[in-house]
Design a protein around this motif. Structure first.
Motif, short mmCIF file in Angstrom:
data_model
loop_
_atom_site.label_atom_id
_atom_site.label_comp_id
_atom_site.label_asym_id
_atom_site.label_seq_id
_atom_site.Cartn_x
_atom_site.Cartn_y
_atom_site.Cartn_z
N ASP A 187 -0.44 12.47 -3.80
CA ASP A 187 -0.35 11.37 -4.75
C ASP A 187 -0.96 10.10 -4.15
N HIS A 189 -0.52 6.01 -4.72
CA HIS A 189 0.26 4.96 -5.37
C HIS A 189 -0.47 3.62 -5.20
N GLU A 191 0.18 -0.26 -6.00
CA GLU A 191 1.32 -1.08 -6.40
C GLU A 191 1.03 -2.56 -6.18
N SER A 267 2.23 -0.56 -12.22
CA SER A 267 2.17 0.36 -11.09
C SER A 267 1.36 1.58 -11.52
N VAL A 269 0.18 5.51 -10.47
CA VAL A 269 0.34 6.69 -9.62
C VAL A 269 -0.65 7.75 -10.09
#
Length: 563
Positions: A187, A189, A191, A267, A269
């Motif tokens: 994954d 991320h 942010e 956010s 992902v």
């Protein structure tokens, strides 16, 4: 005026602005009312596009220059319909465009009347799409660029530097994907914080910060990801889900994209899904010994249920795919119910759960039964209706594989009974139960022998002394060797690279069936019976893998400390 306090002119100005804003709102409302009335007179539908979510790919059905010239645009599309918003439906170009869209996209085109103000506001979306004209939606990232950046960026320090310097947003995302592939991340991320954007990779189940970039890049990054994933760029206050597909020469990289509103921006992902994950074998999972023999035996049976258990992220879905891969041939009709579909498998009918349309595991399973399947995979059994339907399928000649949330294999049967399933149906339907966790593998390039402290060594000996003779495992508790990874460039100085499962598997027999039929089965009693019959528990399987140098004792205790 010179005697006024400093804040008085400001207050007067604010009041005037509010009044002017109110008058503008009244005028705009009047325009919309007139447009709606005109739509009724002309027998058209009406819509106000101010704030309406429009996907970039739908907006891109008409080029910006053409939209400006004739004051029309597409704003919605589904499997059968395209909706076309127009300011002046009397223009001959409107009918021409309607026919052109219908012929090219094989859909019915419906005209909606909009006000001039509504059109002008919606027209601004073209700017955010970054030169949408002639943009081809779908794959935007080439295999060549991925390979180029994989060669250039071989550590996180270089990634951090490159991302800070990069101004081309497509290359920015490509760098992330290339670096994530190099590191075997599952994954990505992205942010937003108040002053920086943090980029973290999930490596073998654990998140690591790999780069930071200035917060002023945030909006451009979000819009670029949304465009690539086919999401609505003018919607930022609700979660969205999309997908990016990159076709490689010998594989296909699917990226599942999720956005979520947060305090400092959305956010993002991105989950990286490799199609090759569907060809995994039992030996690749880490299933060995008696557990492997039991599972291979149960998979060959024509009917019954095989259940995997464990928390989220314990590899249950991968185990199910490995089972399907084992039994997927032209003689079997295999259908799955998934939420979501993570990997595409050849020769298998995969169905996506959609709760918004009341297409649940329970309702989907009932529909599947009318498709004459031999093998059924149910993503998760979480309620009595799904459990009962799955049990009935297993009893009527179907192989059913599924998951259930319990701590270990022994907890599966009490969980079924607590749902309300009937013991006399569950007992003959169940073939085998698998409990599992994932542990990180020690990096082969920096593995070295290590010593355990007295407390952990004593804990290891206590756990291994309880292995049943029926398991076939023999171990000398006085000669135990353990290993760790000290960290190197190959594992990004983490000491671990890759993951493997630790398992416990028990198959049904007359004694266990009898316990289920008594309807007084406890998790402790189930575990005791399974161990007596040779089941190696997850902590024991993990320690065996640690003794082989596959993982560390710290990892085994981290994921199975409740055992």
């Amino acid at each position: 005026m010179n005697n006024l306090k400093d804040d008085q002119p400001l207050k007067a100005q604010t009041t005037e602005e509010k009044l002017e804003e109110k008058l503008v709102d009244i005028e705009l409302k009047k325009q919309e009312d007139l447009t709606e009335e005109k739509a009724r007179e002309l027998n058209f539908s009406y819509i106000n596009l101010v704030g309406f979510p429009i996907s970039p790919d739908i907006l891109g059905l008409i080029k910006e220059d053409e939209a400006k010239k004739f004051k029309f645009m597409t704003f919605f599309r589904d499997d059968s319909t395209i909706k076309l918003a127009v300011v002046d439906p009397s223009l001959p170009e409107v009918i021409k465009k309607k026919e052109e869209l219908a012929k090219k996209h094989h859909r019915t085109v419906t005209i909606f009347l909009i006000s001039k103000h509504s059109f002008e506001r919606a027209l601004e979306l073209y700017k955010a799409v970054v030169k949408i004209r002639n943009v081809e939606y779908g794959v935007k990232i080439s295999e060549e660029d991925i390979k180029k950046f994989k060669a250039e960026i071989d550590n996180f320090e270089k990634l951090d530097t490159k991302l800070k310097e990069e101004t081309n947003l497509t290359y920015f995302i490509t760098m992330l994907l290339a670096s994530a592939q190099n590191a075997d991340a599952s994954d990505i991320h992205i942010e937003a914080e108040e002053k920086e954007i943090f980029i973290r990779f999930r490596l073998d189940g654990i998140l690591h910060i790999v780069a930071t970039v200035p917060s002023d890049k945030w909006k451009k990054i979000v819009n670029r990801v949304k465009i690539l994933a086919g999401l609505k760029i003018n919607v930022n206050d609700v979660p969205q889900d999309g997908r990016i597909s990159i076709y490689m020469s010998n594989d296909k990289l699917d990226i599942r994209v999720s956005t979520l509103p947060t305090a400092f921006g959305e956010s993002i992902v991105m989950r990286l899904l490799k199609s090759t994950a569907t060809s995994i074998e039992f030996s690749d999972l880490g299933i060995t010994g008696k557990a492997l023999k039991d599972l291979e035996k149960e998979v060959k049976r024509p009917n019954g249920m095989i259940i995997t258990t464990g928390p989220t992220g314990s590899g249950k879905t991968t185990t199910l795919y490995a089972i399907l891969n084992k039994i997927n041939d032209e003689g079997n009709k295999v259908i799955t119910l998934e939420d979501p579909i993570e990997y595409q498998m050849k020769g298998i009918s995969q169905s996506q759960i959609d709760h918004s349309k009341d297409y649940t595991f329970a309702s989907g399973l009932r529909s599947i039964m009318r498709q004459d399947p031999d093998v059924i995979m149910v993503g998760e059994i979480r309620d009595l209706e799904t459990a009962e339907t799955a049990i009935q399928a297993a009893l009527t000649g179907h192989m059913v594989v599924s998951t259930i949330h319990t701590n270990d294999a022994a907890g599966a049967i009490p969980r079924f009974l607590s749902m309300g399933t009937k013991p006399f149906l569950l007992a003959p339907a169940l073939n085998a139960v698998i409990g599992q966790r994932l542990v990180r593998k020690i990096c082969d390039h920096c593995k070295e022998e290590t010593q355990l402290d007295d407390a952990n060594l004593e804990k290891v000996k206590n756990i291994m002394s309880e292995i049943s003779p029926a398991s076939g495992v023999k171990i000398n508790l006085d000669k135990l060797k353990f290993y760790k990874g000290k960290g190197c460039p190959k594992c990004s100085d983490i000491g671990y690279k890759g993951r493997v499962g630790i398992y416990e598997i028990f198959a049904m027999d007359k004694e266990i069936e009898g316990v289920i039929l008594s309807n007084k089965v406890s998790e402790y009693e189930m575990r005791e019976i399974a161990v007596k019959k040779g089941m190696v528990t997850m902590p024991q399987d993990g320690i065996l893998k640690a003794l082989e140098g596959i993982t560390s004792i710290e990892e085994v205790f981290r994921v199975s400390m409740n055992k």
